[in-house]
Write a protein that holds these residues in place. Structure first.
Motif, PDB file in Angstrom:
ATOM      1  N   ARG A 285     -24.244  37.135 -20.762  1.00  0.00           N
ATOM      2  CA  ARG A 285     -23.627  37.221 -19.436  1.00  0.00           C
ATOM      3  C   ARG A 285     -23.820  38.625 -18.875  1.00  0.00           C
ATOM      4  O   ARG A 285     -23.933  39.586 -19.628  1.00  0.00           O
ATOM      5  CB  ARG A 285     -22.125  36.920 -19.535  1.00  0.00           C
ATOM      6  CG  ARG A 285     -21.798  35.595 -20.205  1.00  0.00           C
ATOM      7  CD  ARG A 285     -22.093  34.419 -19.316  1.00  0.00           C
ATOM      8  NE  ARG A 285     -21.730  33.153 -19.956  1.00  0.00           N
ATOM      9  CZ  ARG A 285     -21.880  31.967 -19.384  1.00  0.00           C
ATOM     10  NH1 ARG A 285     -22.381  31.887 -18.156  1.00  0.00           N
ATOM     11  NH2 ARG A 285     -21.546  30.861 -20.031  1.00  0.00           N
ATOM     12  N   PRO A 286     -23.852  38.780 -17.540  1.00  0.00           N
ATOM     13  CA  PRO A 286     -23.938  40.119 -16.949  1.00  0.00           C
ATOM     14  C   PRO A 286     -22.793  41.005 -17.413  1.00  0.00           C
ATOM     15  O   PRO A 286     -21.660  40.547 -17.587  1.00  0.00           O
ATOM     16  CB  PRO A 286     -23.865  39.837 -15.439  1.00  0.00           C
ATOM     17  CG  PRO A 286     -24.367  38.430 -15.292  1.00  0.00           C
ATOM     18  CD  PRO A 286     -23.909  37.708 -16.518  1.00  0.00           C
ATOM     19  N   ILE A 287     -23.075  42.277 -17.631  1.00  0.00           N
ATOM     20  CA  ILE A 287     -22.069  43.175 -18.208  1.00  0.00           C
ATOM     21  C   ILE A 287     -21.119  43.740 -17.164  1.00  0.00           C
ATOM     22  O   ILE A 287     -20.077  44.287 -17.511  1.00  0.00           O
ATOM     23  CB  ILE A 287     -22.741  44.331 -18.969  1.00  0.00           C
ATOM     24  CG1 ILE A 287     -23.589  45.175 -18.020  1.00  0.00           C
ATOM     25  CG2 ILE A 287     -23.602  43.798 -20.092  1.00  0.00           C
ATOM     26  CD1 ILE A 287     -24.202  46.402 -18.691  1.00  0.00           C
ATOM     27  N   GLY A 288     -21.445  43.640 -15.893  1.00  0.00           N
ATOM     28  CA  GLY A 288     -20.552  44.076 -14.845  1.00  0.00           C
ATOM     29  C   GLY A 288     -20.537  45.584 -14.645  1.00  0.00           C
ATOM     30  O   GLY A 288     -21.297  46.348 -15.255  1.00  0.00           O
ATOM     31  N   VAL A 289     -19.618  46.032 -13.785  1.00  0.00           N
ATOM     32  CA  VAL A 289     -19.550  47.443 -13.405  1.00  0.00           C
ATOM     33  C   VAL A 289     -19.104  48.314 -14.569  1.00  0.00           C
ATOM     34  O   VAL A 289     -19.633  49.410 -14.793  1.00  0.00           O
ATOM     35  CB  VAL A 289     -18.591  47.612 -12.207  1.00  0.00           C
ATOM     36  CG1 VAL A 289     -18.460  49.096 -11.838  1.00  0.00           C
ATOM     37  CG2 VAL A 289     -19.092  46.821 -11.005  1.00  0.00           C
ATOM     38  N   ILE A 290     -18.132  47.834 -15.345  1.00  0.00           N
ATOM     39  CA  ILE A 290     -17.610  48.643 -16.451  1.00  0.00           C
ATOM     40  C   ILE A 290     -18.697  48.895 -17.494  1.00  0.00           C
ATOM     41  O   ILE A 290     -18.885  50.018 -17.978  1.00  0.00           O
ATOM     42  CB  ILE A 290     -16.390  47.950 -17.085  1.00  0.00           C
ATOM     43  CG1 ILE A 290     -15.250  47.860 -16.067  1.00  0.00           C
ATOM     44  CG2 ILE A 290     -15.931  48.709 -18.333  1.00  0.00           C
ATOM     45  CD1 ILE A 290     -14.029  47.144 -16.592  1.00  0.00           C
ATOM     46  N   GLY A 291     -19.418  47.853 -17.840  1.00  0.00           N
ATOM     47  CA  GLY A 291     -20.498  48.028 -18.816  1.00  0.00           C
ATOM     48  C   GLY A 291     -21.588  48.940 -18.313  1.00  0.00           C
ATOM     49  O   GLY A 291     -22.101  49.789 -19.062  1.00  0.00           O
ATOM     50  N   SER A 292     -21.966  48.788 -17.047  1.00  0.00           N
ATOM     51  CA  SER A 292     -23.002  49.655 -16.478  1.00  0.00           C
ATOM     52  C   SER A 292     -22.545  51.103 -16.445  1.00  0.00           C
ATOM     53  O   SER A 292     -23.328  52.028 -16.713  1.00  0.00           O
ATOM     54  CB  SER A 292     -23.354  49.186 -15.065  1.00  0.00           C
ATOM     55  OG  SER A 292     -23.840  47.862 -15.075  1.00  0.00           O
ATOM     56  N   THR A 293     -21.259  51.314 -16.135  1.00  0.00           N
ATOM     57  CA  THR A 293     -20.722  52.680 -16.119  1.00  0.00           C
ATOM     58  C   THR A 293     -20.743  53.292 -17.513  1.00  0.00           C
ATOM     59  O   THR A 293     -21.054  54.476 -17.685  1.00  0.00           O
ATOM     60  CB  THR A 293     -19.290  52.671 -15.570  1.00  0.00           C
ATOM     61  OG1 THR A 293     -19.281  52.081 -14.269  1.00  0.00           O
ATOM     62  CG2 THR A 293     -18.737  54.078 -15.486  1.00  0.00           C
ATOM     63  N   ALA A 294     -20.424  52.487 -18.526  1.00  0.00           N
ATOM     64  CA  ALA A 294     -20.440  52.992 -19.907  1.00  0.00           C
ATOM     65  C   ALA A 294     -21.852  53.391 -20.328  1.00  0.00           C
ATOM     66  O   ALA A 294     -22.054  54.427 -20.966  1.00  0.00           O
ATOM     67  CB  ALA A 294     -19.874  51.936 -20.848  1.00  0.00           C
TER      68      ALA A 294
END
Length: 418
Positions: A285-294
């Motif tokens: 699944r897409p990792i979303g904003v939090i994952g991209s920020t990490a």
């Protein structure tokens, strides 16, 4: 100029390879298998590799001390250095002039320019073909068109991606059509054509680097795997989707130069089919904003370290006075740790580079004891005033000469000949 370009390309290659290597090791150590996470990480590596040349120019350097056994002979401008000009007249008649023949850096830079021009021209042709193909396609609905010129679904367009279907799409099973549209629309959502274009730019400019070719192919494969998961999430039928994918791959023609994201790529056929049919396969699944920020938070320090690190010879920096000629000579007293003047660039650079060979120990101690930047500036003015304008000009001319003639892995003035 040619040497500087060749050196910058070599330095960029090494730094980008180190950054990619660290990212790969971190993914391996953390046992990251999720496709979307890996796609985000390698997209970040791509962005860092493209930003690294600019970052290298603007980031404050971090010295990486390298121990050196070489003991350079230090001479003072005011006494032992000859004031004879180091022009072409000072060269030996039997030695060839450096500018009288084509140097290896010149050949390498010329080859790089030719290769980059060919690759960029190839990329431009691919973009033009994609634009022409979209202009001739028939619109089915918003964001979806059909064309008799394609044999498998493909997503084209950098900033406004469009799904392009082959003309026989009306004969497809509804589930197959739904899976194909889900696959291609996931490319549109993630802006995969733009990602591929950025990777193509890197490959065109750094065509000599295997990393540039690998990262483009790897990003394309990860994008296809992520879109496969999006299609399965919609249909829930792995076998039907795998059969459809095999059919598209069989009809795909090789040698396609259109700049876009095609659904069927023969190079990844085996891995994609095996992954789809594996019983342990979990849909990503897409990792979303939090994952991209990490991921960004991890890559930014890596970019900083890779761009700012500068190898420096410890011997050249620690040098304060001429070496004693006899073993029984007294040890040179170490100066205190630099304070104000040596913490602020360019005053630090003046002490450690410009005047390192000609400043006396007493002058160094006085310079390090100063407590105001204005005092540092006044000291430098008095330093050169006491030696004379001619001596100052000759000193910097010799530094320039050494950097032009003797540069290796370090600036020419740090080498023995320099």
């Amino acid at each position: 100029m040619i040497n500087a370009i060749a050196w910058a390309l070599a330095e960029w290659s090494v730094r980008a390879a180190l950054l990619a290597g660290v990212a790969g090791v971190l993914l391996w150590l953390c046992r990251v298998r999720d496709v979307h996470v890996r796609l985000t990480v390698w997209t970040g590596v791509l962005a860092c590799a493209m930003l690294m040349p600019v970052a290298t120019l603007w980031i404050e350097p971090i010295p990486l001390w390298i121990a050196s056994d070489a003991q350079p002979q230090v001479t003072f401008l005011s006494s032992e250095i000859s004031t004879a000009p180091l022009s072409s007249g000072g060269d030996s008649p039997s030695s060839p002039r450096p500018d009288a023949r084509v140097s290896i850096p010149s050949i390498l830079v010329a080859g790089w320019l030719v290769g980059a021009f060919v690759m960029l021209a190839r990329l431009a042709i691919g973009l033009w073909l994609a634009k022409r193909l979209l202009a001739r396609a028939t619109e089915i609905e918003v964001g979806v068109r059909e064309s008799p010129m394609v044999y498998a679904p493909v997503t084209l367009g950098l900033f406004k991606p469009v799904v392009l279907l082959p003309s026989d799409w009306r004969d497809w099973d509804p589930d197959k059509l739904r899976a194909v549209l889900a696959h291609e629309r996931s490319h549109v959502t993630r802006r995969d054509p733009l990602r591929q274009f950025a990777a193509s730019i890197l490959r065109s400019v750094a065509w000599f680097h295997p990393l540039a070719w690998w990262i483009r192919a790897h990003l394309l494969e990860l994008a296809e795997l992520a879109s496969d998961d999006a299609a399965i999430a919609i249909t829930g039928d792995r076998i039907t989707y795998a059969e459809a994918l095999l059919g598209f791959i069989a009809s795909t023609r090789t040698g396609n130069r259109i700049e876009g994201v095609a659904m069927a790529t023969p190079k990844t056929r085996a891995r994609r089919i095996e992954r789809l049919l594996a019983s342990e396969h979990k849909i990503s699944r897409p990792i979303g904003v939090i994952g991209s920020t990490a991921v960004t938070a991890v890559l930014i320090p890596l970019l900083y370290l890779a761009s700012a690190t500068r190898p420096q010879e410890l011997q050249a920096q620690a040098l304060e006075a001429p070496r004693p000629s006899a073993p029984e000579a007294p040890r040179i007293e170490r100066t205190p740790q630099p304070q104000l003047c040596s913490q602020s660039s360019p005053y630090k650079a003046w002490l450690e580079q410009d005047a390192v060979y000609i400043i006396s120990p007493d002058e160094r101690r006085e310079y390090l004891s100063l407590s105001a930047l204005n005092a540092c500036k006044d000291f430098i003015e008095k330093f050169w005033l006491g030696r004379g304008t001619a001596a100052k000009e000759e000193h910097y001319r010799r530094i320039s000469y050494a950097n032009d003639r003797f540069r290796t892995t370090v600036p020419g003035w740090q080498t023995d000949r320099g």
